[in-house]
Design a protein around this motif. Structure first.
Motif, PDB file in Angstrom:
ATOM      1  N   MET A   1      22.502 -25.985  36.748  1.00  9.10           N
ATOM      2  CA  MET A   1      22.125 -26.679  35.716  1.00  9.10           C
ATOM      3  C   MET A   1      20.580 -26.978  35.936  1.00  9.10           C
ATOM      4  O   MET A   1      20.336 -27.426  37.237  1.00  9.10           O
ATOM      5  N   PRO A   2      19.586 -26.970  35.261  1.00  7.95           N
ATOM      6  CA  PRO A   2      18.222 -26.850  35.687  1.00  7.95           C
ATOM      7  C   PRO A   2      17.842 -28.435  35.791  1.00  7.95           C
ATOM      8  O   PRO A   2      18.352 -29.259  34.946  1.00  7.95           O
ATOM      9  N   PRO A   3      17.194 -28.711  36.645  1.00  3.08           N
ATOM     10  CA  PRO A   3      16.792 -30.163  37.053  1.00  3.08           C
ATOM     11  C   PRO A   3      15.947 -30.758  35.943  1.00  3.08           C
ATOM     12  O   PRO A   3      15.069 -30.043  35.052  1.00  3.08           O
TER      13      PRO A   3
ATOM     14  N   GLU B  25      26.548 -38.593  33.471  1.00  2.00           N
ATOM     15  CA  GLU B  25      26.973 -37.260  33.434  1.00  2.00           C
ATOM     16  C   GLU B  25      26.343 -36.469  34.501  1.00  2.00           C
ATOM     17  O   GLU B  25      25.190 -36.145  34.327  1.00  2.00           O
ATOM     18  N   ARG B  26      27.079 -35.952  35.462  1.00  2.00           N
ATOM     19  CA  ARG B  26      26.619 -34.913  36.381  1.00  2.00           C
ATOM     20  C   ARG B  26      25.231 -35.362  36.999  1.00  2.00           C
ATOM     21  O   ARG B  26      24.432 -34.322  37.059  1.00  2.00           O
ATOM     22  N   VAL B  27      25.288 -36.582  37.625  1.00  2.00           N
ATOM     23  CA  VAL B  27      24.067 -36.968  37.991  1.00  2.00           C
ATOM     24  C   VAL B  27      23.822 -36.791  39.501  1.00  2.00           C
ATOM     25  O   VAL B  27      24.737 -36.770  40.109  1.00  2.00           O
ATOM     26  N   THR B  28      22.592 -36.100  39.902  1.00  2.00           N
ATOM     27  CA  THR B  28      22.134 -35.900  41.166  1.00  2.00           C
ATOM     28  C   THR B  28      20.787 -36.486  41.459  1.00  2.00           C
ATOM     29  O   THR B  28      19.895 -36.191  40.920  1.00  2.00           O
ATOM     30  N   LYS B  29      20.755 -36.964  42.753  1.00  4.95           N
ATOM     31  CA  LYS B  29      19.554 -37.431  43.050  1.00  4.95           C
ATOM     32  C   LYS B  29      19.149 -36.959  44.365  1.00  4.95           C
ATOM     33  O   LYS B  29      19.995 -37.273  45.434  1.00  4.95           O
ATOM     34  N   TYR B  72      14.616 -42.066  39.210  1.00  9.75           N
ATOM     35  CA  TYR B  72      14.971 -41.288  38.385  1.00  9.75           C
ATOM     36  C   TYR B  72      15.721 -40.090  38.782  1.00  9.75           C
ATOM     37  O   TYR B  72      15.520 -39.468  40.045  1.00  9.75           O
ATOM     38  N   PRO B  73      17.009 -39.667  38.156  1.00  7.92           N
ATOM     39  CA  PRO B  73      17.769 -38.496  38.774  1.00  7.92           C
ATOM     40  C   PRO B  73      17.021 -37.318  38.650  1.00  7.92           C
ATOM     41  O   PRO B  73      16.137 -36.989  37.872  1.00  7.92           O
ATOM     42  N   SER B  74      17.263 -36.440  39.844  1.00 10.37           N
ATOM     43  CA  SER B  74      16.842 -35.132  39.889  1.00 10.37           C
ATOM     44  C   SER B  74      17.598 -34.407  38.840  1.00 10.37           C
ATOM     45  O   SER B  74      17.105 -33.259  38.159  1.00 10.37           O
ATOM     46  N   SER B  75      18.924 -34.438  38.524  1.00 13.54           N
ATOM     47  CA  SER B  75      19.111 -33.724  37.190  1.00 13.54           C
ATOM     48  C   SER B  75      20.417 -34.536  36.784  1.00 13.54           C
ATOM     49  O   SER B  75      20.857 -35.706  37.392  1.00 13.54           O
ATOM     50  N   GLY B  76      20.938 -34.381  35.468  1.00 14.35           N
ATOM     51  CA  GLY B  76      22.251 -35.136  34.852  1.00 14.35           C
ATOM     52  C   GLY B  76      21.405 -36.176  33.857  1.00 14.35           C
ATOM     53  O   GLY B  76      20.209 -36.352  34.080  1.00 14.35           O
ATOM     54  N   ARG B  77      22.430 -36.786  33.314  1.00  7.63           N
ATOM     55  CA  ARG B  77      21.896 -37.730  32.107  1.00  7.63           C
ATOM     56  C   ARG B  77      22.780 -38.815  32.444  1.00  7.63           C
ATOM     57  O   ARG B  77      23.719 -38.999  32.759  1.00  7.63           O
ATOM     58  N   ILE B  78      21.930 -39.948  31.742  1.00  5.40           N
ATOM     59  CA  ILE B  78      22.803 -41.503  31.823  1.00  5.40           C
ATOM     60  C   ILE B  78      22.617 -42.029  30.479  1.00  5.40           C
ATOM     61  O   ILE B  78      21.530 -41.908  29.878  1.00  5.40           O
TER      62      ILE B  78
END
Lengths: 305, 378, 275
Positions: A1-3, B25-29, B72-78
């Motif tokens: 998944m692109p950041p 949803e699939r959040v990464t920090k 803010y997350p590095s990726s994913g949505r809230i």
């Protein structure tokens, strides 16, 4: 998944621009740029005009640009014993004054830092208070004390310790007294800041392990206060090397120090290029202790780095 | 049938058609090389009291800050209430937070603190005063309105902070270790108050805590976190009785673990062979292959202890009492069952201790039923 | 244990004596009848009267106060921006250089600062026609340049102690970054701004060397007048002036510490913050 891209924060960009940009610009123009000009003028020749130096680059017509770099000022400074002596003497005075400040300031800072907590702030205020009064006036006060008919001589004569007044004013001794007096707070403050942070249980642990107080001081307190010692020493040493007011008011005509020399070349001899060369050499001399101080300061601020 | 409908209303996560209120949803920090939150997905429903539970550094606080918009997350949505808030700054989110340190503004009175958020909304003055009054009454701190934070006790500060974060009627209230700064006695009372308050106002709460007891008491559901990942999400009962993995089993309460291999399956009853004598029979709904290594987890209070060894019991292990710790209401027994394993069990002190038959060095038998524990595969 | 502290107290006593005796003598002899500043010959306030008739000195004092006030205001502004930059924007390109530029003025000998700024002003005047001559403006600019570094130290210390969650809480409650800064951050660092202002004010009022370089005809500051007079020899008038300056400074320090004390009541955040 692109950041996902970091959300745009126009507010933060603006804050960055204002907070960093404005002071940076100010210091760049009024602190950094002047050194470039000093360097440039130190390579020019003096002349009797306004301003009293020659231009480095000149258009000679026909598109020929003539650049003349004159190292004569530096050669003069380096070859004439009087300038060398002034540099050496400045370093010597600064070194011994720093040492004296440390010898007097360390016990004082230690005494304040270990005093009962309600006494600490008032005691510290008493150190800072003279610093708030005029530097010039504090130096002036010593003239009245050290002169031939001054308090010190009167007092010593009254005690019968001496038969005739000592000549202290306008000697190197007077300079030492004046500098130590004026710069003592600069030594005490960083030392105090460092020593109050020292964990007292470390000394108790040392004592518990059978270490006598003096040895505990040497083995525990002293090494841990190294950052404070270095900060204090640099805060005294660096400005003292270039000190002008104290040698001028308390020293004799034969006391040579760089700051005073520079002042004389500039104001009395109106030799701006030579004064600039002296400034550049002085600056070069101070870069090393300054960089050392900077590094130690960073290390003390952020021990994890 | 009516029971099932009731359950759905109370436990929306059981209902596949329910729309979650908060969706992560699939959040990464990432902070540098460290994954503070690592590919986390999570749904929270309207009106829940949801807890993120884990030891310090597990990423629970970071996840909370991501919800608040402070990071803010590095990726994913809230998503909150259907809207994608991933890139929305904190001051535009319909979310408020109660900080661990409370973060009450020291230069403002309680009243001014509570009013601060309403001012930012440009709420008319009259309405603002009304709302502040409401909030102070709700938290029963009306008489403290003119005080500054340093004139308040710990409990009063907590209430003031709560009043401030509720004043804007947020859709979602985030609480970072809400009881962490209180002393033990106050904490227990406040736990119930917080739950009652939440039930009364109906706001969705998400809290972060490292205290499992606190999470068990207050939450509708708990997410157990470790190293940036969520290991299990379930109700307090589910987390305690049916941990889905070894970490959760050991993190919540205490547990006895027996390792072995699947020997036989009969419906949802598996027989596990261990090094401790007779095979152990456990209820397990998971399809397990024969020979698969598994761990049996049994809570200390689910084990019966008797002096007599009976041949007809299903699960029984022999051992020697090694230690007894008398805690008043219960006693904890340490029973050595093999040279390298000691089992722990808790017995309620129904009779006075002096009359109990078990003592140090005694040979005992431990028993439990096939439904009193779980079989873990990792 | 207590016996072991005696040498320390003795050193402390001598240290304070060393710091305060010269100042005390200065004050005492400002009330001396005679011209001599070393032999007491009776109480008099005539030197104060003479001081207030010294037109040149009064003018210099007024100029110095104006320069000091303008300098302090700008130094607080720029110093606070610098502190914001260092504490709030932890990583930016050129941070090292920035810190260097902010530390160097603290230790740089006055003669170098003075000389280099004068040469800059001369070059600027030649190049772009500004500044037109030297005086109030050039002295103030020079003073701001070194004062801002001192202010930055004071404000930075305060700012980095500030509990970050206070600002986050304000933002969480709907305040935009600028509102957060004005309503939360500034009130909480106000004591540091006040002491920074006072520090910058005294630094400017005290400066002889830099001002001597960058001043022009007709802009003689108070330290320059004192210096000229001291070079001529001691005079009770200078003692009187010194006494007044010290009185003024002591008053300012007392007022400031009273103001800080009332502010300190609001400093709940030190105990409020647990992280």
């Amino acid at each position: 998944m692109p950041p996902t891209a970091r959300p745009r924060q126009p507010g933060r960009r603006l804050s960055r621009l204002v907070n960093i940009g404005i002071p940076y610009l100010w210091l760049g123009i009024f602190f950094l740029l002047p050194f470039v000009i000093v360097l440039q003028i130190s390579l020019a020749e003096p002349r009797l005009a306004q301003p009293p130096y020659t231009a480095l680059a000149e258009w000679l017509g026909d598109g020929v640009l003539s650049i003349r770099l004159d190292l004569q000022n530096y050669l003069l400074v380096l070859s004439d014993d009087i300038y060398l002596a002034a540099f050496m003497n400045s370093l010597k005075v600064a070194f011994f004054c720093t040492l004296l400040c440390l010898l007097i300031g360390y016990p004082m800072a230690y005494a304040i830092a270990t005093a009962p907590s309600r006494w600490r702030i008032p005691l510290l205020m008493l150190i800072i208070l003279p610093f708030w009064t005029s530097f010039l006036i504090r130096v002036y006060a010593w003239i009245g004390i050290l002169q031939t008919s001054g308090f010190l001589n009167n007092f010593l004569l009254w005690l019968g310790l001496i038969d005739e007044p000592l000549a202290i004013l306008y000697t190197q001794t007077a300079i030492y007294i004046g500098i130590v007096y004026s710069y003592l707070p600069f030594m005490i403050l960083p030392l105090y800041a460092n020593l109050t942070r020292l964990d007292r249980t470390l000394l108790e642990a040392a004592a518990d392990l059978g270490c006598r107080p003096f040895r505990a001081f040497v083995r525990v307190t002293l090494p841990l206060s190294r950052a404070g010692i270095i900060a204090g020493c640099m805060l005294v040493f660096i400005p003292v090397v270039g000190e002008f007011v104290i040698p001028d008011l308390l020293g004799g005509p034969d006391t040579l120090m760089v700051g005073r020399m520079l002042w004389t070349e500039f104001f009395s001899n109106v030799d701006w290029p030579l004064a600039s060369a002296l400034a550049i050499l002085l600056l070069g001399l101070l870069v090393i202790p300054f960089v050392l101080m900077q590094r130690w300061q960073l290390a003390a601020e952020d021990p994890d780095r | 049938m009516s029971v099932a409908i009731d359950r759905r209303a109370l436990e929306p996560w059981q209902d596949p058609s329910a729309v979650p209120f908060v969706r992560i949803e699939r959040v990464t920090k990432q902070f540098g090389d460290i994954y503070a939150v690592d590919d986390v997905s999570l749904s929270i429903f309207q009106g829940e009291f949801f807890s993120l539970l884990g030891s310090s550094g597990c990423g629970k606080s970071t996840l909370l800050r991501l919800l608040a918009g402070l990071d803010y997350p590095s990726s994913g949505r809230i998503f909150i209430d259907g809207a994608d808030v991933t890139d929305i700054p904190p001051y535009q989110r319909p979310v408020n937070m109660m900080f661990q340190s409370y973060a009450l503004f020291p230069h403002m009175t309680v009243e001014q603190n509570v009013e601060f958020g309403l001012e930012q909304e440009r709420m008319p003055r009259r309405e603002r005063a009304e709302r502040v009054g409401e909030m102070l009454d709700l938290l029963k701190i009306g008489e403290l309105r003119k005080r500054k934070p340093d004139q308040l006790s710990g409990g009063q500060r907590q209430r003031a902070a709560l009043a401030r974060s509720l004043a804007k009627h947020p859709k979602l209230l985030l609480l970072d270790e809400p009881l962490g700064a209180l002393d033990k006695r106050l904490r227990e009372n406040t736990q119930f108050e917080l739950v009652n308050l939440q039930e009364r106002i109906g706001t969705t709460f998400v809290t972060v805590t490292h205290d499992q007891e606190e999470a068990m008491t207050m939450s509708s559901r708990i997410a157990v976190m470790e190293a940036g990942r969520i290991l299990q999400i379930d109700t307090p009962t589910g987390i305690y009785e049916f941990p889905s993995n070894r970490f959760v089993a050991e993190f919540i309460g205490s547990v006895n673990l027996f390792e072995g291999r699947v020997m036989q399956r009969d419906g949802d009853l598996v027989t596990v062979e261990t090094r401790l004598g007779r095979p152990i029979q456990m209820r397990c709904p998971l399809p397990l292959a024969l020979g698969k290594p598994v761990t049996i987890a049994i809570r200390p209070e689910k084990i019966r202890l008797s002096a007599a060894y009976r041949d007809d019991a299903v699960n029984q292990i022999r051992g020697t009492v090694e230690d007894i710790a008398y805690l008043g209401d219960v006693s904890i027994y340490h029973v050595r069952i093999s040279p390298d394993q000691v089992t722990r069990m808790t017995l309620a002190n129904i009779q006075p201790q002096t009359e109990q038959e078990l003592t140090w060095g005694q040979e005992v038998a431990m028993e439990w039923s096939p439904t009193s524990g779980v079989v873990l595969t990792d | 244990m207590r016996r072991g502290r005696w040498p320390l107290f003795t050193i402390l006593a001598f240290g304070y004596a060393f710091l305060y005796i010269p100042v005390a003598l200065l004050v005492i002899f400002s009330f001396n009848e005679s011209r001599l500043v070393t032999v007491w010959s009776g109480f008099s306030t005539k030197w104060y009267a003479e001081l207030f008739r010294n037109q040149q000195l009064l003018e210099a004092a007024w100029l110095s106060i104006r320069i000091a006030a303008v300098n302090a205001t700008f130094a607080v502004l720029l110093g606070t921006l610098s502190a914001n930059a260092l504490v709030r924007h932890r990583r930016f390109r050129g941070r090292g250089g920035f810190e260097l530029l902010l530390t160097a003025p603290l230790v740089m000998p006055d003669v170098i600062i003075g000389l280099s700024l004068l040469l800059l002003f001369v070059a600027l005047q030649q190049g772009i026609g500004w500044p037109d001559g030297r005086g109030f403006t050039t002295i103030t600019i020079a003073h701001i340049t070194f004062s801002l570094a001192y202010v930055a130290v004071v404000v930075r210390a305060r700012l980095s102690q500030l509990d970050r969650s206070l600002e986050e809480a304000a933002m969480d409650l709907g305040a935009r970054p600028l509102t957060v800064y004005l309503r939360i951050t500034l009130p909480l660092i106000a004591p540091a701004l006040l002491s920074g202002w006072l520090l910058a004010f005294t630094l400017s009022l005290d400066d002889l060397v830099v001002a001597s370089f960058v001043s022009g005809p007709g802009s003689t500051t108070l330290p320059m007048v004192i210096y000229a007079s001291v070079r001529m020899g001691v005079s009770p008038q200078i003692n009187a002036l010194a006494t007044l300056i010290m009185l003024f400074v002591a008053l300012a320090v007392v007022v400031a510490s009273l103001a800080l004390r009332s502010q300190a009541k609001d400093r709940g955040h030190r105990t409020n913050a647990r992280r």
